[in-house]
Scaffold this motif. Structure first.
Motif, PDB file in Angstrom:
ATOM      1  N   MET A   1       0.836  -1.179   0.000  1.00 12.56           N
ATOM      2  CA  MET A   1       0.000   0.000   0.000  1.00 12.56           C
ATOM      3  C   MET A   1       0.887   1.251   0.000  1.00 12.56           C
ATOM      4  O   MET A   1       1.844   1.340   0.768  1.00 12.56           O
ATOM      5  N   ILE A   2       0.559   2.192  -0.849  1.00 13.24           N
ATOM      6  CA  ILE A   2       1.317   3.441  -0.941  1.00 13.24           C
ATOM      7  C   ILE A   2       0.924   4.357   0.212  1.00 13.24           C
ATOM      8  O   ILE A   2      -0.242   4.704   0.387  1.00 13.24           O
ATOM      9  N   LYS A   3       1.935   4.743   0.995  1.00 12.73           N
ATOM     10  CA  LYS A   3       1.723   5.650   2.120  1.00 12.73           C
ATOM     11  C   LYS A   3       2.398   6.996   1.904  1.00 12.73           C
ATOM     12  O   LYS A   3       2.135   7.944   2.631  1.00 12.73           O
ATOM     13  N   ALA A   4       3.317   7.048   0.909  1.00 10.71           N
ATOM     14  CA  ALA A   4       4.059   8.288   0.678  1.00 10.71           C
ATOM     15  C   ALA A   4       4.369   8.448  -0.805  1.00 10.71           C
ATOM     16  O   ALA A   4       4.617   7.472  -1.513  1.00 10.71           O
ATOM     17  N   ILE A   5       4.356   9.693  -1.235  1.00 17.37           N
ATOM     18  CA  ILE A   5       4.764  10.037  -2.595  1.00 17.37           C
ATOM     19  C   ILE A   5       5.995  10.929  -2.477  1.00 17.37           C
ATOM     20  O   ILE A   5       5.979  11.939  -1.770  1.00 17.37           O
ATOM     21  N   LEU A   6       7.062  10.513  -3.164  1.00 19.02           N
ATOM     22  CA  LEU A   6       8.312  11.264  -3.168  1.00 19.02           C
ATOM     23  C   LEU A   6       8.446  11.918  -4.535  1.00 19.02           C
ATOM     24  O   LEU A   6       8.478  11.217  -5.556  1.00 19.02           O
ATOM     25  N   VAL A   7       8.503  13.235  -4.559  1.00 22.11           N
ATOM     26  CA  VAL A   7       8.427  13.990  -5.801  1.00 22.11           C
ATOM     27  C   VAL A   7       9.732  14.736  -6.053  1.00 22.11           C
ATOM     28  O   VAL A   7      10.235  15.444  -5.169  1.00 22.11           O
ATOM     29  N   ASP A   8      10.246  14.599  -7.251  1.00 20.96           N
ATOM     30  CA  ASP A   8      11.389  15.387  -7.693  1.00 20.96           C
ATOM     31  C   ASP A   8      10.918  16.815  -7.987  1.00 20.96           C
ATOM     32  O   ASP A   8       9.752  17.032  -8.307  1.00 20.96           O
ATOM     33  N   LEU A   9      11.841  17.760  -7.898  1.00 19.81           N
ATOM     34  CA  LEU A   9      11.481  19.159  -8.145  1.00 19.81           C
ATOM     35  C   LEU A   9      11.624  19.519  -9.618  1.00 19.81           C
ATOM     36  O   LEU A   9      10.656  19.658 -10.339  1.00 19.81           O
TER      37      LEU A   9
ATOM     38  N   LEU B   1      -3.055  17.042  -8.640  1.00 17.60           N
ATOM     39  CA  LEU B   1      -3.105  15.637  -8.229  1.00 17.60           C
ATOM     40  C   LEU B   1      -2.571  15.477  -6.803  1.00 17.60           C
ATOM     41  O   LEU B   1      -3.183  14.803  -5.964  1.00 17.60           O
ATOM     42  N   LEU B   2      -1.436  16.096  -6.518  1.00 15.76           N
ATOM     43  CA  LEU B   2      -0.852  15.991  -5.174  1.00 15.76           C
ATOM     44  C   LEU B   2      -1.770  16.607  -4.121  1.00 15.76           C
ATOM     45  O   LEU B   2      -1.896  16.069  -3.014  1.00 15.76           O
ATOM     46  N   GLN B   3      -2.410  17.701  -4.452  1.00 14.56           N
ATOM     47  CA  GLN B   3      -3.354  18.317  -3.506  1.00 14.56           C
ATOM     48  C   GLN B   3      -4.527  17.392  -3.218  1.00 14.56           C
ATOM     49  O   GLN B   3      -4.997  17.312  -2.079  1.00 14.56           O
ATOM     50  N   LEU B   4      -4.991  16.668  -4.226  1.00 16.84           N
ATOM     51  CA  LEU B   4      -6.078  15.705  -4.024  1.00 16.84           C
ATOM     52  C   LEU B   4      -5.641  14.525  -3.162  1.00 16.84           C
ATOM     53  O   LEU B   4      -6.416  14.017  -2.349  1.00 16.84           O
ATOM     54  N   LEU B   5      -4.386  14.087  -3.346  1.00 16.25           N
ATOM     55  CA  LEU B   5      -3.884  12.921  -2.622  1.00 16.25           C
ATOM     56  C   LEU B   5      -3.387  13.242  -1.210  1.00 16.25           C
ATOM     57  O   LEU B   5      -3.277  12.346  -0.374  1.00 16.25           O
TER      58      LEU B   5
ATOM     59  N   SER C   1      -4.606  11.645   2.055  1.00 18.54           N
ATOM     60  CA  SER C   1      -4.470  10.206   2.274  1.00 18.54           C
ATOM     61  C   SER C   1      -3.031   9.685   2.240  1.00 18.54           C
ATOM     62  O   SER C   1      -2.801   8.543   2.620  1.00 18.54           O
ATOM     63  N   VAL C   2      -2.070  10.485   1.763  1.00 17.58           N
ATOM     64  CA  VAL C   2      -0.661  10.068   1.744  1.00 17.58           C
ATOM     65  C   VAL C   2       0.211  11.257   2.147  1.00 17.58           C
ATOM     66  O   VAL C   2      -0.188  12.403   2.005  1.00 17.58           O
TER      67      VAL C   2
END
Length: 187
Positions: free
Chosen positions: A1-9, A91-95, A98-99
């Motif tokens: 289960m995905i608990k975190a999103i790691l985003v490059d800048l 998308l990140l604001q929507l997620l 929950s993550v």
């Protein structure tokens, strides 16, 4: 289960290439140093500043720190040239409820903070990992490892959003799920 999103800048969340390139050009010209413009254009935004300047100015290592510092000061005034990937931000604001979301970048904290604030992105992240937070940069997985550690999650619980070959290599070496981000429209 995905608990975190790691985003490059750079190249993923924002496109800072024009602003970085302009700031480096001015800093290099102020120093009066001869450099290969094609190399500068190729490596800006793809390598951490130390590695990038080693490629651009291999014969002038004494000037690297001075050029980087001047570039940072110039860059602060060039936020208008930075493009935001609005679709990804939405998308990140929507997620976000929950993550947990972390920004993982090779940029310096002195560049990242003002940029995020100028673009209204400073509240999007639970954790920010910059070049100052790790000893090794992408393609080493250490930046992603640090972000996961700070978030209290394992690699299997992370989804990484990246655009560059070095970032994708680091993400795969870390062992997380990886999505390559490509911009349809840059605005």
């Amino acid at each position: 289960m995905i608990k975190a999103i790691l985003v490059d800048l750079d190249g993923t969340l924002v496109d800072t290439h024009a602003a970085n390139l302009a700031a480096y050009r001015v800093a290099l010209e102020e120093e009066g140093l001869v450099y290969d413009q094609a190399t500068l254009e190729r490596v800006v935004g793809r390598l951490a500043w130390r590695s990038m300047l080693q490629e651009v100015l291999p014969d002038h290592p004494y000037a690297h720190a001075r050029v980087a510092e001047r570039k940072r000061r110039l860059y602060a005034d060039m936020a208008s040239q930075v493009l935001v990937n609005q679709e990804l931000v939405e998308l990140l604001q929507l997620l976000r409820p929950s993550v947990r979301i972390a920004l993982v970048t090779a940029a310096s904290p002195g560049s990242v903070g003002p940029l995020l604030q100028a673009k209204g992105l400073d509240t999007l992240f639970s954790v920010i990992v910059t070049s100052a937070d790790v000893e090794q940069q992408k393609p080493d997985p250490q930046p992603f490892q640090r972000a996961a550690q700070l978030l209290g999650v394992s690699a299997a619980e992370c989804l990484i959003l990246e655009d560059s070959d070095v970032g994708l290599a680091a993400a795969h070496a870390f062992g997380a799920q990886v999505w390559k981000v490509e911009w349809a429209n840059r605005r």
